[in-house]
Write a protein that holds these residues in place. Sequence first.
Motif, PDB file in Angstrom:
ATOM      1  N   ALA A  73      63.591 120.840  58.572  1.00  0.00           N
ATOM      2  CA  ALA A  73      62.545 121.684  58.003  1.00  0.00           C
ATOM      3  C   ALA A  73      61.695 122.290  59.120  1.00  0.00           C
ATOM      4  O   ALA A  73      61.436 121.635  60.132  1.00  0.00           O
ATOM      5  CB  ALA A  73      61.658 120.874  57.064  1.00  0.00           C
ATOM      6  N   PRO A  74      61.231 123.516  58.950  1.00  0.00           N
ATOM      7  CA  PRO A  74      60.422 124.153  59.993  1.00  0.00           C
ATOM      8  C   PRO A  74      58.964 123.743  59.975  1.00  0.00           C
ATOM      9  O   PRO A  74      58.204 124.107  60.859  1.00  0.00           O
ATOM     10  CB  PRO A  74      60.556 125.647  59.661  1.00  0.00           C
ATOM     11  CG  PRO A  74      60.727 125.678  58.176  1.00  0.00           C
ATOM     12  CD  PRO A  74      61.532 124.447  57.839  1.00  0.00           C
ATOM     13  N   SER A  75      58.553 122.971  58.964  1.00  0.00           N
ATOM     14  CA  SER A  75      57.148 122.604  58.833  1.00  0.00           C
ATOM     15  C   SER A  75      57.022 121.336  58.014  1.00  0.00           C
ATOM     16  O   SER A  75      57.845 121.071  57.129  1.00  0.00           O
ATOM     17  CB  SER A  75      56.363 123.738  58.146  1.00  0.00           C
ATOM     18  OG  SER A  75      55.071 123.321  57.766  1.00  0.00           O
ATOM     19  N   VAL A  76      55.950 120.577  58.285  1.00  0.00           N
ATOM     20  CA  VAL A  76      55.657 119.395  57.465  1.00  0.00           C
ATOM     21  C   VAL A  76      55.368 119.789  56.020  1.00  0.00           C
ATOM     22  O   VAL A  76      55.497 118.973  55.107  1.00  0.00           O
ATOM     23  CB  VAL A  76      54.473 118.594  58.043  1.00  0.00           C
ATOM     24  CG1 VAL A  76      54.843 117.931  59.352  1.00  0.00           C
ATOM     25  CG2 VAL A  76      53.233 119.480  58.204  1.00  0.00           C
ATOM     26  N   LEU A  77      54.976 121.036  55.798  1.00  0.00           N
ATOM     27  CA  LEU A  77      54.683 121.491  54.434  1.00  0.00           C
ATOM     28  C   LEU A  77      55.935 121.558  53.575  1.00  0.00           C
ATOM     29  O   LEU A  77      55.834 121.641  52.342  1.00  0.00           O
ATOM     30  CB  LEU A  77      54.003 122.866  54.459  1.00  0.00           C
ATOM     31  CG  LEU A  77      52.648 122.941  55.157  1.00  0.00           C
ATOM     32  CD1 LEU A  77      52.091 124.350  55.091  1.00  0.00           C
ATOM     33  CD2 LEU A  77      51.671 121.945  54.556  1.00  0.00           C
ATOM     34  N   ARG A  78      57.089 121.518  54.215  1.00  0.00           N
ATOM     35  CA  ARG A  78      58.347 121.551  53.463  1.00  0.00           C
ATOM     36  C   ARG A  78      58.776 120.165  52.987  1.00  0.00           C
ATOM     37  O   ARG A  78      59.793 120.042  52.301  1.00  0.00           O
ATOM     38  CB  ARG A  78      59.453 122.174  54.331  1.00  0.00           C
ATOM     39  CG  ARG A  78      59.186 123.630  54.699  1.00  0.00           C
ATOM     40  CD  ARG A  78      59.245 124.536  53.487  1.00  0.00           C
ATOM     41  NE  ARG A  78      58.915 125.919  53.802  1.00  0.00           N
ATOM     42  CZ  ARG A  78      59.770 126.823  54.271  1.00  0.00           C
ATOM     43  NH1 ARG A  78      61.035 126.474  54.476  1.00  0.00           N
ATOM     44  NH2 ARG A  78      59.379 128.052  54.532  1.00  0.00           N
ATOM     45  N   LEU A 107      42.455 114.070  64.583  1.00  0.00           N
ATOM     46  CA  LEU A 107      43.539 113.950  63.608  1.00  0.00           C
ATOM     47  C   LEU A 107      44.586 115.033  63.831  1.00  0.00           C
ATOM     48  O   LEU A 107      44.249 116.185  64.106  1.00  0.00           O
ATOM     49  CB  LEU A 107      42.981 114.065  62.184  1.00  0.00           C
ATOM     50  CG  LEU A 107      41.987 112.992  61.760  1.00  0.00           C
ATOM     51  CD1 LEU A 107      41.423 113.312  60.382  1.00  0.00           C
ATOM     52  CD2 LEU A 107      42.652 111.618  61.752  1.00  0.00           C
ATOM     53  N   VAL A 108      45.834 114.670  63.681  1.00  0.00           N
ATOM     54  CA  VAL A 108      46.924 115.624  63.852  1.00  0.00           C
ATOM     55  C   VAL A 108      47.656 115.803  62.527  1.00  0.00           C
ATOM     56  O   VAL A 108      47.553 114.970  61.628  1.00  0.00           O
ATOM     57  CB  VAL A 108      47.906 115.180  64.951  1.00  0.00           C
ATOM     58  CG1 VAL A 108      47.177 115.006  66.269  1.00  0.00           C
ATOM     59  CG2 VAL A 108      48.641 113.907  64.571  1.00  0.00           C
ATOM     60  N   CYS A 109      48.388 116.913  62.423  1.00  0.00           N
ATOM     61  CA  CYS A 109      49.118 117.193  61.183  1.00  0.00           C
ATOM     62  C   CYS A 109      50.566 117.581  61.435  1.00  0.00           C
ATOM     63  O   CYS A 109      51.242 118.069  60.537  1.00  0.00           O
ATOM     64  CB  CYS A 109      48.403 118.275  60.374  1.00  0.00           C
ATOM     65  SG  CYS A 109      48.356 119.884  61.206  1.00  0.00           S
ATOM     66  N   GLY A 110      51.041 117.401  62.675  1.00  0.00           N
ATOM     67  CA  GLY A 110      52.433 117.730  62.963  1.00  0.00           C
ATOM     68  C   GLY A 110      52.700 119.214  63.002  1.00  0.00           C
ATOM     69  O   GLY A 110      53.822 119.645  62.728  1.00  0.00           O
ATOM     70  N   ALA A 116      51.194 110.779  60.202  1.00  0.00           N
ATOM     71  CA  ALA A 116      51.499 112.185  60.449  1.00  0.00           C
ATOM     72  C   ALA A 116      52.720 112.334  61.351  1.00  0.00           C
ATOM     73  O   ALA A 116      53.551 113.242  61.152  1.00  0.00           O
ATOM     74  CB  ALA A 116      50.289 112.875  61.068  1.00  0.00           C
ATOM     75  N   LEU A 117      52.862 111.448  62.329  1.00  0.00           N
ATOM     76  CA  LEU A 117      54.052 111.475  63.184  1.00  0.00           C
ATOM     77  C   LEU A 117      55.307 111.146  62.373  1.00  0.00           C
ATOM     78  O   LEU A 117      56.358 111.773  62.560  1.00  0.00           O
ATOM     79  CB  LEU A 117      53.892 110.484  64.331  1.00  0.00           C
ATOM     80  CG  LEU A 117      52.911 110.870  65.438  1.00  0.00           C
ATOM     81  CD1 LEU A 117      52.780 109.730  66.447  1.00  0.00           C
ATOM     82  CD2 LEU A 117      53.366 112.139  66.137  1.00  0.00           C
ATOM     83  N   ALA A 118      55.190 110.168  61.479  1.00  0.00           N
ATOM     84  CA  ALA A 118      56.333 109.835  60.629  1.00  0.00           C
ATOM     85  C   ALA A 118      56.699 111.017  59.734  1.00  0.00           C
ATOM     86  O   ALA A 118      57.889 111.307  59.517  1.00  0.00           O
ATOM     87  CB  ALA A 118      56.010 108.602  59.785  1.00  0.00           C
ATOM     88  N   LEU A 119      55.692 111.718  59.218  1.00  0.00           N
ATOM     89  CA  LEU A 119      55.941 112.899  58.394  1.00  0.00           C
ATOM     90  C   LEU A 119      56.627 113.990  59.208  1.00  0.00           C
ATOM     91  O   LEU A 119      57.595 114.616  58.740  1.00  0.00           O
ATOM     92  CB  LEU A 119      54.613 113.413  57.828  1.00  0.00           C
ATOM     93  CG  LEU A 119      54.656 114.731  57.056  1.00  0.00           C
ATOM     94  CD1 LEU A 119      55.590 114.640  55.851  1.00  0.00           C
ATOM     95  CD2 LEU A 119      53.252 115.139  56.623  1.00  0.00           C
TER      96      LEU A 119
END
Length: 254
Positions: free
Chosen positions: A102-107, A146-149, A90-93
Motif C-alpha cells: 500500500a502507498p499509505s497507512v490510510l489504505r 508522535l508519528v503516523c508513518g 504506528a510503526l507496526a501499521l
Amino acid sequence: MDGPNPLAVAFSIFRSLVTTTRPRFGAVPGPSHEILAGVLDDLAREGMRALAERGEDLTAYLSEMELVDPSTLDRQASLAYWLNVYNAGALALAGAAAGAGAPSVLRVPGGFSSPFVTIAGEHLSLDAIEHAKIRRFKDPRIHGALVCGSVSCPTLRSTPYTGGGLDDQLEEQMRAFLRGGGAQYDAPTNTVHLSRVFLWYGGDFVRAHRMPTFLPARRARLLSVLRPWMAGDLTDGASVEFQSYDWGLRCAVG
C-alpha cells in the motif's frame, strides 16, 4: 494523496474520549524500552525495510508493554510510556502497509481506529491512545513526538522516550520538527508555512490547559507560541499559511 475522511476521524476521536479512561499516575519509574530501541536502530540504518524484518520485535515489545499498568508510573514515565506505545503501533501499521504494497497507512482499513493493544483491561486504538491518553497530559509538544508513518509527520527520535529525560526530549523534538520543515519562512512574502499538524492541533498550543481542544487557533497567536522553537528571526507581522500534508508511506529517524 487524499487525507482521511474527516467525519470518520471525528467519530473515532469522540468515541475514544467517551469510552477511554483518563491517564492516572503513581510513583514507579518507567519500564525498559530496549526492544523498541533496537527497532529504531535498525530503522535508522536500513530504512523501511527494517519494519518487515523487525515486525516480530514490535509485536514482542507491545506484548511486553501490555504487562505494564501505566497508572503505577510517575507522570513523566507514564507519558513516555504512552508515546512509545503509540509510535510502536504506528510503526507496526506502516509495516503492515508496506507488506501489503500500500502507498499509505490510510489504505490499511481501521489503521488508526481499530484496537491493536490491550492495556490495563482497555482495548486501545492509535486514536484512543493519542486523543484520550496522550493529549490529556496537556503538553502540546507531544505533537512533535508522535508519528503516523507518513512523509509529512515528524521524524522519530533515535531512542525511545524516557521519564527522566522527557522534558529535554520533547523540546528537541519540537525544534527538530519545526526546523526540519514544519515551519518554512518565505522572507519575500513574510509568510510562515506551517505543517498542517498546527492547523489540526493549533488549539492545543494556545490553550494547553484545555487539551484536548478542537477549537481552531488564531494564526497570529499560534505563531507567537511556536516562535521559541523556530530557527531564525521573523519579521514582525508575518502571516501564516498551512502546508499540504503528504500521506505517502514513510518512517524516518531524525
